[in-house]
Structure formats: structure tokens, C-alpha cells
Scaffold this motif. Structure first.
Motif, short mmCIF file in Angstrom:
data_model
loop_
_atom_site.label_atom_id
_atom_site.label_comp_id
_atom_site.label_asym_id
_atom_site.label_seq_id
_atom_site.Cartn_x
_atom_site.Cartn_y
_atom_site.Cartn_z
N ASP A 407 35.56 -49.27 19.65
CA ASP A 407 36.08 -48.94 18.32
C ASP A 407 37.55 -49.33 18.29
O ASP A 407 38.36 -48.81 19.05
CB ASP A 407 35.91 -47.44 18.06
CG ASP A 407 36.42 -47.03 16.68
OD1 ASP A 407 36.88 -47.91 15.93
OD2 ASP A 407 36.35 -45.82 16.36
N HIS A 408 37.89 -50.27 17.39
CA HIS A 408 39.27 -50.77 17.30
C HIS A 408 40.09 -50.06 16.22
O HIS A 408 41.22 -50.48 15.92
CB HIS A 408 39.26 -52.28 17.03
CG HIS A 408 38.54 -53.06 18.09
ND1 HIS A 408 39.03 -53.24 19.36
CD2 HIS A 408 37.33 -53.68 18.07
CE1 HIS A 408 38.18 -53.95 20.08
NE2 HIS A 408 37.13 -54.23 19.32
N GLY A 409 39.53 -49.03 15.63
CA GLY A 409 40.27 -48.29 14.60
C GLY A 409 40.17 -48.97 13.24
O GLY A 409 39.31 -49.81 12.99
N THR A 410 41.05 -48.58 12.31
CA THR A 410 41.03 -49.10 10.93
C THR A 410 42.18 -50.05 10.70
O THR A 410 43.27 -49.93 11.28
CB THR A 410 41.11 -47.93 9.93
OG1 THR A 410 42.29 -47.16 10.20
CG2 THR A 410 39.90 -47.04 10.05
N ASP A 411 41.95 -51.02 9.79
CA ASP A 411 42.98 -52.01 9.48
C ASP A 411 43.81 -51.54 8.28
O ASP A 411 43.69 -50.39 7.82
CB ASP A 411 42.34 -53.37 9.20
CG ASP A 411 41.37 -53.33 8.02
OD1 ASP A 411 41.38 -52.35 7.26
OD2 ASP A 411 40.60 -54.30 7.87
N ALA A 412 44.63 -52.44 7.74
CA ALA A 412 45.51 -52.09 6.63
C ALA A 412 44.73 -51.74 5.36
O ALA A 412 45.25 -51.04 4.49
CB ALA A 412 46.47 -53.25 6.36
N ASP A 413 43.49 -52.21 5.26
CA ASP A 413 42.66 -51.90 4.09
C ASP A 413 41.82 -50.65 4.29
O ASP A 413 40.98 -50.31 3.46
CB ASP A 413 41.73 -53.09 3.78
CG ASP A 413 42.51 -54.35 3.47
OD1 ASP A 413 43.51 -54.25 2.75
OD2 ASP A 413 42.10 -55.43 3.96
N GLY A 414 41.99 -49.98 5.45
CA GLY A 414 41.22 -48.78 5.72
C GLY A 414 39.82 -49.06 6.22
O GLY A 414 38.96 -48.17 6.16
N LEU A 415 39.56 -50.24 6.70
CA LEU A 415 38.23 -50.62 7.19
C LEU A 415 38.18 -50.48 8.71
O LEU A 415 39.12 -50.87 9.41
CB LEU A 415 37.90 -52.06 6.80
CG LEU A 415 37.95 -52.37 5.29
CD1 LEU A 415 37.67 -53.84 5.06
CD2 LEU A 415 36.96 -51.50 4.53
N ARG A 416 37.08 -49.95 9.20
CA ARG A 416 36.92 -49.71 10.63
C ARG A 416 36.26 -50.92 11.29
O ARG A 416 35.24 -51.42 10.83
CB ARG A 416 36.05 -48.46 10.84
CG ARG A 416 35.84 -48.09 12.30
CD ARG A 416 34.84 -46.96 12.40
NE ARG A 416 34.59 -46.56 13.76
CZ ARG A 416 33.59 -45.78 14.15
NH1 ARG A 416 32.74 -45.34 13.23
NH2 ARG A 416 33.42 -45.44 15.41
N TRP A 417 36.84 -51.38 12.41
CA TRP A 417 36.34 -52.56 13.13
C TRP A 417 35.76 -52.11 14.48
O TRP A 417 36.39 -51.34 15.22
CB TRP A 417 37.45 -53.57 13.37
CG TRP A 417 37.93 -54.23 12.12
CD1 TRP A 417 38.81 -53.71 11.21
CD2 TRP A 417 37.55 -55.50 11.62
NE1 TRP A 417 39.01 -54.58 10.16
CE2 TRP A 417 38.24 -55.71 10.40
CE3 TRP A 417 36.70 -56.50 12.07
CZ2 TRP A 417 38.10 -56.86 9.64
CZ3 TRP A 417 36.56 -57.67 11.33
CH2 TRP A 417 37.26 -57.84 10.12
N VAL A 418 34.56 -52.62 14.79
CA VAL A 418 33.87 -52.31 16.04
C VAL A 418 33.33 -53.61 16.62
O VAL A 418 32.79 -54.45 15.88
CB VAL A 418 32.72 -51.30 15.82
CG1 VAL A 418 31.94 -51.08 17.12
CG2 VAL A 418 33.25 -49.98 15.30
N THR A 419 33.45 -53.80 17.93
CA THR A 419 32.88 -54.97 18.61
C THR A 419 31.93 -54.51 19.71
O THR A 419 32.09 -53.42 20.26
CB THR A 419 33.96 -55.88 19.22
OG1 THR A 419 34.79 -55.10 20.10
CG2 THR A 419 34.81 -56.51 18.14
N LEU A 420 30.95 -55.36 20.00
CA LEU A 420 29.96 -55.05 21.03
C LEU A 420 29.78 -56.27 21.93
O LEU A 420 29.74 -57.41 21.46
CB LEU A 420 28.62 -54.67 20.38
CG LEU A 420 27.49 -54.27 21.31
CD1 LEU A 420 26.69 -53.11 20.73
CD2 LEU A 420 26.55 -55.46 21.59
N TYR A 421 29.64 -56.01 23.25
CA TYR A 421 29.54 -57.07 24.27
C TYR A 421 28.29 -56.74 25.11
O TYR A 421 28.26 -55.71 25.80
CB TYR A 421 30.78 -57.10 25.16
CG TYR A 421 32.08 -56.96 24.38
CD1 TYR A 421 32.89 -58.07 24.15
CD2 TYR A 421 32.50 -55.73 23.88
CE1 TYR A 421 34.08 -57.95 23.44
CE2 TYR A 421 33.68 -55.60 23.17
CZ TYR A 421 34.47 -56.71 22.95
OH TYR A 421 35.64 -56.58 22.24
#
Length: 638
Positions: A407-421
Motif C-alpha cells: 500500500d503506497h498511500g494516497t496521492d494529491a487527488d486522494g486516490l489510493r495506490w497499491v502494487t502487487l508482485y
């Protein structure tokens, strides 16, 4: 296990191709009256091809098509033996799965293969020992052979110190010819090579071409000894030899576990002997050359050439090209200062590329259902975090293999970013651990549902799956330009998803007219995998020990308490107002349909029944039949 099984099947396929080719060549050489001892060398090459994955390297150009290149690399990787795990040991996973939870259909295939090998091996050993005991009373004759009433047919027995057994009734010129036949077997090392060939065939008992190669070797081995026995003999002596061969063949004295004189196709052996003649020096040289070329071809192992630099990088200047040196482990790129911004696509930063890849086998597409990018590289290659974040999951999955979710947290637009490996050889982080961009989180492998070494890389924005190539610092043409139109499309879907989740949560809260708060369904554990209905996971997986109690999160009526092949033992509760909760994969149940339960009442015990990879509780909530995310409402007490 999947990779090992596929590697062995590829090895068997290569041996089958060699067997089919050698069978055709041997037919042509027999018509040319080539010596059978040369054909035996070809069959031995086939036997070696069935056993050894190595061979003479033959460099082939890499296909220009990316899918063909990916398939060729997969075949090449499967052809190599599995290497020991040289990567640093990973910390313990969040859920330690028992051995039986790791079993798969590939383990079943391996078990069937092993059973077949053991049956054939035991059958061969039993026949050998029975024959050895039956001739234990044979006595040594003046010519060095062993005979007696217990010997009914000529044969050679033994591997390292073979003995020749001849019936006492076999005398005169016929005895001398048969003795020469058996001595030729020993001189050529057939008592050793035939059991070794049989052992190789036992390993590939499911492959009919392996048995074809073994029968072809037996045939040409006997023909070579027949040729040695009649070489230089006049036609009458050849006829006497053939009569002896026919005599023991008619008696049906085929002795299992030995080199028997009368075995094989008697008609073919007699016709071959009556027409046998020595080749001239020129014809013999041609046959030797053909056999040599075919032998070398059987030993060849194709390999792909290295990927051209022009496929993965921009053209270099001459000065740069002269001084550039390839690095085994390139240093990670500079971490972007912020997460991508969909509202300003032109200035949006990019995530760090998690793998120093050779190529990307395919991008995600809605048509083929592939959810991310496969970054292909050598096994053990480091996998790095694409950005700063917190590890949500670091465990094994039946399809993803060893995987890490961040979980990379939220960006300036308030959107949450998640990556999976996914498909890692091993993980190097734990659940809840904070990681930085470029930090090693695992090592590339081929675990789970995959056919080669690759890191499956996924990216989500507010739970919306998106293509990593728009937001990752890939090399050259592998990266895609993020236009404002594309960014607006992704942004609209992410905002819609957030609004939908919020509405679902409100509906769920409104249904709880008499409940202030849900309790946890199990004693406080770490969350294994979160709520993601768009990815086919419409619930929450809670890690817990097998046998741990499962509690009702609120009062209600049991509408189902049964077993399902996917859910295992499961319970469904109706809480009123269209709200239901479901509890799956339980070891056993303590309630039945129609029963009323109160909040906190024990419904059963945690298990791993149904389609499960280990002891855990799969918990779902539904509002009017639609998945409801209770974690987003703060109603689920922690």
C-alpha cells in the motif's frame, strides 16, 4: 512442483523427437546394409537425450515477435534443471501453511509418475533375481561357460561380472557360433548398457517413443552380435547358425532379465544374416559420417541468443557504446518524489521499475484476462518496491505463488495506490513492514500458476486495476505515454469506485438498526487479504490457527450451515434489513439452519476445507445480495 513436472515433460519430449528421428535414420541405414553396431550408437544417443537436460549448445537467433520470444524463453528455462535456492532466506510468512495445504494436481501427477517408475524397476529387479537363483547350481564347463540341467537356453547374466550360460545339448559348430555371439555381447558392454537404457525408459514409462527406442536398441544390439558371429563364415555355417537361432526361438525360451540368444524377431534376424555382407571402405565411411552427424544432432541443445540492445534501449552514440560495460545488477533508478497524479498527466511521476527485466512477455488486456505485466528475468533476480509503502501481504497463493502486496498511500487527488508482485522465489519482507522505493522485497522465481521465471506486476488505483506501463519507468517502448484523456478515464473510474464503496457502506450501516458495531469473527489476527470484489475476492481472509473459534459478528438467523466444494464447511447468517454474513472453510460447525444466534456466539472452528491453501476464515458480508465492505465503515471492531 509445476515447474519440475513441466521441465521433465520437456525433457521427455526432446527425447521423443530424437527417438523418432533416429528411427527414420536407422531404417534408411539398414537398407544400405550399414553395420548394426553403428546403429546401436545412435540408440545410445537417444537414451542419453532422455536422461540429460544438457547438451551441445546451439545458439539460435531470438524471434522478433515478443510472444514467440517469450514462448522460446519459457521452453529454454523449463529445459534447465531446477537450481537450489541461492537467494537469502525470507522471513516467515504471515501464514505458515501445512504440507498438505501445498498439494496441487502437479503433486498428483508426480506421484503417478513415481509409482510407475517403482513398479517397472521392481519388476525388472524381481526378474533378475529369480533368474539368478534358478541357475545357482550351474557348473562351469571347460570352455568357460556355465551349464547344467537348470539352463534351458543360451543367455548372458550379470552386469559387472557377466557369465555365459549354455545348455549342455548345444555342441559343435553351433555352440562355437552361439558362444561367439554371447562373447560379443560382453565385449561390447551390452550387459551394462541394456540395464542402463532400461532404467532411462522406466523414468519415461509414459512415453511410447521411449519404449520404441529401447526395442530398437535391443534389435540392433542382437543384430550386431549376429553379424560378429557369422562374419567371414561360409554360407553353410551361417545356415547352421540360423537353424540354432530358430531352434531356441521355437522352444520359446525367452529369459527375462538377461541377454537371451533367441530373443527378438527371429524372422528378421535370419533374413538379415542370410543377406549380410561387409561394406566397402567408401560406403562404410559414409555410414560412419551419417551416424556421427546424427549422434551430434541428438546431443544438441538449442539456446536463444541474448536480446539485442535495440529491443530494450534507445540507440547509443559510438563513444558511449565503446565504453559501456554490462552490469550484472544495475543500480535502481531514482525514486520519484511523489505518486502519479491523474489530474496532471503531463507532469505525473512514474513508479520505479521493480525488476531489471529482459523483456515483458505481455501487457494486461481485457480480452485475455491477464491482470498485469510479466517482467521476465533470470531466477533469483532482485525484486524491488516500486515506491514507499507498507506491506499488506507477503505469503503464498495457489495462483500467484509467493507474492507481496504494498500500500503506497494516497496521492494529491486522494486516490489510493497499491502494487502487487507475484511468482516470487521467496519473499524478503513481512506483513506490516514499512519499505522504501528500491528496497528488495523478494527474488524472482516461478512459483504458483506460471510457466517460467517472471515477476507478475499489478497496479491498482482505488481498487481499479490499471496498466502499469502508463505509470512505471519501463525501458524504451515498453513504457506508454500517459495522455490526459487516458488519465481522466482512469480517474473517473477510480472516483466512481470510491463513491460505490461509500454507498455500500452506508447501506450496510443503515441495515444495523439495533447494532452499534460488529465484533471480529475470530480472535484478533492479522488481515491476510482484503476486500476486493472486482478481483473476485468479495470478502476478507483472517489468518488463524486451525481449531480457533469462529464467532457471529452480530445476532441473526442461520440460513445455511452446509458443505460446498469451494467454500468447504460454511455458515450464512441473516441479520435483517437485507444484510447477510458468511463464514467459510471451517473445520466443523456448531450450528444448523434455522437456529437463532447472538452476537459473539461460536459458530464453528477455523479450518482449511474446500478450495483453501491453509487454515483461515473467509468472511463475507452482503447487502441485498451485493458485496458489502464492513471494514470501510469502522463498524468492524478491532
Amino acid at each position: 512442483m509445476r515447474s519440475i513436472v513441466l521441465s521433465f515433460l520437456l525433457l521427455s519430449t526432446r527425447g521423443a523427437v530424437a527417438a523418432a528421428a533416429v528411427w527414420c535414420v536407422c531404417r534408411a541405414l539398414r537398407r544400405a546394409h550399414a553395420p548394426s553396431r553403428l546403429l546401436c550408437w545412435l540408440w545410445l544417443a537417444v537414451g542419453v537425450r532422455f536422461v540429460l537436460p544438457w547438451g551441445i549448445p546451439l545458439r539460435l537467433p531470438r524471434p522478433q515477435s515478443a510472444p514467440l520470444a517469450a514462448a522460446a524463453d519459457t521452453v529454454q528455462e523449463l529445459g534447465a534443471l531446477p537450481l537450489p535456492d541461492l537467494a537469502p532466506a525470507a522471513p516467515a510468512a504471515a501464514v505458515a501453511l501445512p504440507w498438505y495445504a501445498r498439494l496441487s494436481p502437479w503433486h498428483a501427477l508426480a506421484a503417478v509418475w513415481l509409482a510407475g517408475v517403482l513398479v517397472l524397476a521392481l519388476r525388472g529387479l524381481a526378474g533378475y533375481w529369480r533368474l539368478r537363483r534358478s541357475v545357482a547350481l550351474a557348473c562351469k564347463a571347460p570352455d568357460g561357460c556355465y551349464g547344467g540341467a537348470c539352463v534351458a537356453a543360451p543367455f548372458t547374466l550379470g552386469i559387472l561380472r557377466p557369465r555365459i550360460y549354455l545348455p549342455d545339448s548345444l555342441q559343435g559348430a553351433a555352440r562355437q557360433a552361439v558362444l561367439l555371439h554371447e562373447q560379443t555381447h560382453i565385449r561390447r558392454g551390452d550387459p551394462l548398457t541394456k540395464p542402463l537404457f532400461y532404467a532411462a525408459v522406466c523414468l519415461h514409462w509414459f512415453n511410447p517413443l521411449a519404449w520404441l527406442a529401447f526395442r530398437g536398441f535391443e534389435r540392433d544390439m542382437e543384430a550386431a552380435c549376429d553379424e560378429a558371429a557369422v562374419q567371414g563364415r561360409p554360407l553353410p555355417e551361417r545356415s547352421a547358425y540360423c537353424e540354432t537361432l530358430l531352434q531356441f526361438a521355437v522352444q520359446g525360451q525367452r529369459v527375462p532379465g538377461s541377454l537371451t540368444f533367441g530373443q527378438g524377431s527371429v524372422k528378421g534376424r535370419i533374413v538379415h544374416l542370410l543377406h549380410y555382407r561387409r561394406l566397402g571402405a567408401g560406403a562404410l565411411a559414409v555410414c560412419i559420417a551419417v551416424v556421427g552427424l546424427c549422434f551430434a544432432a541428438c546431443m544438441v541443445r538449442p539456446e536463444l541468443s541474448a536480446q539485442p540492445e535495440t529491443m530494450t534501449a534507445a540507440p547509443e552514440s559510438p563513444a558511449t557504446a565503446e565504453t559501456a560495460q554490462p552490469a550484472e545488477t544495475p543500480a535502481p533508478a531514482v525514486q520519484p518524489s511523489a505518486l502519479p497524479t491523474l489530474s496532471d498527466a503531463a507532469n505525473s511521476p512514474r513508479f520505479l521499475c521493480p525488476v531489471d527485466y529482459k523483456y515483458i512477455s505481455r501487457f494486461r488486456s481485457d480480452e485475455d484476462g491477464h491482470r498485469g505485466d510479466d517482467l521476465c528475468a533470470d531466477e533469483g533476480t532482485e525484486i524491488r518496491a516500486a515506491a514507499d509503502g507498507v506491506v499488506l501481504a507477503a505469503q503464498e497463493h495457489y495462483s500467484w505463488g509467493n507474492f507481496v502486496e504494498i500500500d503506497h498511500g494516497t496521492d494529491a487527488d486522494g486516490l489510493r495506490w497499491v502494487t502487487l508482485y507475484a511468482h516470487m522465489k521467496s519473499c524478503a519482507v513481512q506483513v506490516g513492514q514499512t519499505v522504501t522505493a528500491g528496497q528488495v522485497i523478494g527474488y524472482l522465481g516461478h512459483t504458483g500458476n506460471t510457466t517460467g521465471n517472471a515477476c507478475h506486476f499489478e497496479m491498482q488505483v482505488n481498487g481499479v486495476l490499471t496498466e502499469p506501463r502508463y505509470f512505471t519507468a519501463y525501458t524504451g517502448s515498453d513504457a506508454a505515454e500517459l495522455t490526459q484523456e487516458k488519465a481522466d478515464e482512469i480517474l473517473a473510474e477510480a472516483v466512481r469506485r470510491a463513491a460505490s464503496d461509500q454507498t455500500t457502506a452506508v447501506d450496510g450501516a443503515a441495515a444495523l438498526s439495533g447494532v452499534d458495531l460488529f465484533t471480529l469473527p475470530v480472535a484478533p489476527p492479522p488481515q491476510v487479504s482484503g476486500y476486493a470484489p472486482e478481483n473476485g475476492h468479495s470478502g476478507i481472509d483472517f489468518a488463524a490457527e486451525e481449531g480457533a473459534e469462529v464467532y457471529a459478528v452480530a445476532g441473526g438467523i442461520v440460513t445455511a450451515a452446509d458443505y460446498d466444494v469451494e467454500k468447504g464447511n460454511y455458515v450464512v447468517l441473516d441479520h435483517g434489513g437485507g444484510l447477510e454474513t458468511e463464514y467459510q472453510h471451517m473445520k466443523s460447525l456448531l450450528v444448523s439452519a434455522g437456529q437463532s444466534v447472538v452476537q459473539g456466539q461460536v459458530l464453528g472452528y477455523v479450518g482449511s476445507t474446500g478450495n483453501s491453501t491453509g487454515p483461515h476464515l473467509h468472511f463475507e458480508a452482503r447487502q441485498d445480495g451485493a458485496p458489502a465492505d464492513l471494514t470501510g465503515t469502522a463498524l468492524l471492531a478491532e
